[in-house]
Design an enzyme around this catalytic site. Structure first.
Site, PDB file in Angstrom:
ATOM      1  N   HIS A  18       0.806  -1.216   0.000  1.00  0.00           N
ATOM      2  CA  HIS A  18       0.000   0.000   0.000  1.00  0.00           C
ATOM      3  C   HIS A  18       0.839   1.267   0.000  1.00  0.00           C
ATOM      4  O   HIS A  18       0.445   2.275  -0.600  1.00  0.00           O
ATOM      5  CB  HIS A  18      -0.965  -0.021   1.180  1.00  0.00           C
ATOM      6  CG  HIS A  18      -2.059  -1.039   1.008  1.00  0.00           C
ATOM      7  ND1 HIS A  18      -2.668  -1.686   2.069  1.00  0.00           N
ATOM      8  CD2 HIS A  18      -2.643  -1.540  -0.120  1.00  0.00           C
ATOM      9  CE1 HIS A  18      -3.586  -2.526   1.607  1.00  0.00           C
ATOM     10  NE2 HIS A  18      -3.576  -2.460   0.283  1.00  0.00           N
ATOM     11  N   HIS A  41      -8.256  -8.271  -8.174  1.00  0.00           N
ATOM     12  CA  HIS A  41      -8.563  -9.167  -7.056  1.00  0.00           C
ATOM     13  C   HIS A  41      -8.770  -8.294  -5.816  1.00  0.00           C
ATOM     14  O   HIS A  41      -7.932  -8.258  -4.912  1.00  0.00           O
ATOM     15  CB  HIS A  41      -7.432 -10.172  -6.823  1.00  0.00           C
ATOM     16  CG  HIS A  41      -7.160 -11.075  -7.987  1.00  0.00           C
ATOM     17  ND1 HIS A  41      -6.492 -10.649  -9.118  1.00  0.00           N
ATOM     18  CD2 HIS A  41      -7.474 -12.382  -8.205  1.00  0.00           C
ATOM     19  CE1 HIS A  41      -6.394 -11.660  -9.978  1.00  0.00           C
ATOM     20  NE2 HIS A  41      -6.984 -12.717  -9.443  1.00  0.00           N
ATOM     21  N   SER A 109      -6.910  -2.483  -0.582  1.00  0.00           N
ATOM     22  CA  SER A 109      -6.439  -1.623  -1.675  1.00  0.00           C
ATOM     23  C   SER A 109      -7.546  -0.750  -2.265  1.00  0.00           C
ATOM     24  O   SER A 109      -7.276   0.406  -2.638  1.00  0.00           O
ATOM     25  CB  SER A 109      -5.803  -2.478  -2.775  1.00  0.00           C
ATOM     26  OG  SER A 109      -4.702  -3.203  -2.275  1.00  0.00           O
ATOM     27  N   GLU A 127     -13.924  -8.862  -8.130  1.00  0.00           N
ATOM     28  CA  GLU A 127     -13.780  -9.850  -7.069  1.00  0.00           C
ATOM     29  C   GLU A 127     -14.636 -11.065  -7.408  1.00  0.00           C
ATOM     30  O   GLU A 127     -15.843 -10.960  -7.610  1.00  0.00           O
ATOM     31  CB  GLU A 127     -14.186  -9.262  -5.720  1.00  0.00           C
ATOM     32  CG  GLU A 127     -14.149 -10.253  -4.577  1.00  0.00           C
ATOM     33  CD  GLU A 127     -12.806 -10.967  -4.447  1.00  0.00           C
ATOM     34  OE1 GLU A 127     -12.818 -12.219  -4.354  1.00  0.00           O
ATOM     35  OE2 GLU A 127     -11.761 -10.294  -4.447  1.00  0.00           O
ATOM     36  N   ASP A 152     -14.035 -12.996 -12.397  1.00  0.00           N
ATOM     37  CA  ASP A 152     -12.600 -13.274 -12.356  1.00  0.00           C
ATOM     38  C   ASP A 152     -11.823 -12.054 -12.841  1.00  0.00           C
ATOM     39  O   ASP A 152     -12.157 -11.448 -13.858  1.00  0.00           O
ATOM     40  CB  ASP A 152     -12.299 -14.490 -13.232  1.00  0.00           C
ATOM     41  CG  ASP A 152     -10.813 -14.764 -13.336  1.00  0.00           C
ATOM     42  OD1 ASP A 152     -10.251 -15.286 -12.365  1.00  0.00           O
ATOM     43  OD2 ASP A 152     -10.232 -14.431 -14.382  1.00  0.00           O
ATOM     44  N   ASP A 173      -3.332  -8.451  -7.688  1.00  0.00           N
ATOM     45  CA  ASP A 173      -2.946  -8.866  -6.336  1.00  0.00           C
ATOM     46  C   ASP A 173      -3.737 -10.115  -5.961  1.00  0.00           C
ATOM     47  O   ASP A 173      -4.628 -10.073  -5.119  1.00  0.00           O
ATOM     48  CB  ASP A 173      -3.242  -7.703  -5.365  1.00  0.00           C
ATOM     49  CG  ASP A 173      -2.968  -8.057  -3.917  1.00  0.00           C
ATOM     50  OD1 ASP A 173      -2.165  -8.971  -3.672  1.00  0.00           O
ATOM     51  OD2 ASP A 173      -3.578  -7.417  -3.038  1.00  0.00           O
TER      52      ASP A 173
END
Length: 289
Positions: A18, A41, A109, A127, A152, A173
């Site tokens: 971060h 993600h 994030s 997500e 996805d 990520d």
């Protein structure tokens, strides 16, 4: 390995990721023109640090945030790049009802990015897990310029690129639950660059097996995009840690970002290290001869 976000919220890897993400977003914002922030993600928007971390088998694990964000929370003499990050954590805690210097929540994030977004910037958060996507959608329901997609993340790259702005910062990520994750990342990055050659793509990865990490990096060299990486290892080879370090690899890095991040790496190492074997590494990727 399994790197579900909520198991590790606020640990050293989150801090590293971060802090660097803040630098990347600020670098993108040197230009007035807006950009798309695409998180493949995204996980949940934030995490309650007071809740126990329970594994799928029912076992409770010790929190990791005391040795991550906890070490920086009240530290002094930190450079601006880290104090701005800490300011975002405080703002997020205030949004969650915390008072004063209380550290009760940690943002994922998506909220790190949202707290930095300008009116002309947009966010798309992908997500795949339905429960996390539902929580994410609820968390950002009243926020402008944010789209949550239950799919996805690698599919999201195809769906969202190129954006109308023709500028994008992509964060990849993944949880690294699949042994094929590195191969999936490589395919996703190749697709993203095909659709938007100038996209800034940041890839977080764990350091568990050095040979595998090196092999992954070399597969990205083949894509012929300028690529720079930074890594933090908090312990030496003798430490009994499943993941002793992590890295962030950036394709098409913004101008001067490597110098700005390199100035922060020693500070992160000093505050987050476990033993004298800790180290940081940063370099441009070049093809092997």
């Amino acid at each position: 390995m399994n790197y579900r976000h909520h198991y590790h919220a606020g640990n050293y890897a989150d801090v590293f990721k971060h802090v660097l993400l803040v630098q990347l977003i600020r670098a993108m914002q040197r230009k007035d023109k807006g950009f798309l922030y695409l998180d493949t993600h995204a996980g949940r928007g934030g995490y309650d640090l007071s809740l126990p971390s329970v594994l799928p088998d029912g076992r409770e694990r010790a929190p990791e945030h005391p040795d991550g964000i906890g070490r920086l929370w009240r530290a002094s003499g930190l450079p601006e790049g880290i104090t701005e990050y800490l300011g975002l954590i405080r703002r997020f805690n205030e949004r969650r009802g915390a008072t004063g210097e209380e550290l009760s929540h940690y943002p994922g994030s998506p909220w790190i990015a949202k707290l930095l977004m300008r009116p002309q910037d947009r966010m798309t958060l992908c997500e795949l897990r339905e429960d996390d996507a539902e929580a994410l959608d609820f968390d950002f329901a009243r926020e402008t310029g944010v789209k949550v997609m239950t799919l996805d993340g690698y599919t999201g790259l195809k769906a969202q690129l190129p954006p109308p702005e023709k500028r994008a910062l992509v964060l990849i990520d993944p949880p690294f639950e699949s042994k094929a994750e590195f191969a999936d990342i490589r395919r996703g990055v190749a697709e993203a660059l095909r659709r938007l050659p100038g996209a800034v793509i940041a890839v977080w990865y764990p350091i568990t097996e050095r040979a595998r990490t090196h092999e992954f990096q070399q597969t990205l060299v083949e894509l012929a995009a300028p690529t720079w990486f930074a890594e933090l290892e908090i312990a030496g080879d003798g430490a009994q840690l499943r993941m002793k370090g992590c890295g962030l690899l950036v394709l098409n890095p913004p101008w001067r970002i490597e110098q700005e991040i390199q100035a922060l790496l020693p500070v992160l190492e000093k505050n987050l290290r476990v033993d004298a074997g800790s180290c940081t590494t940063s370099a441009w990727l070049v093809p092997e001869k």
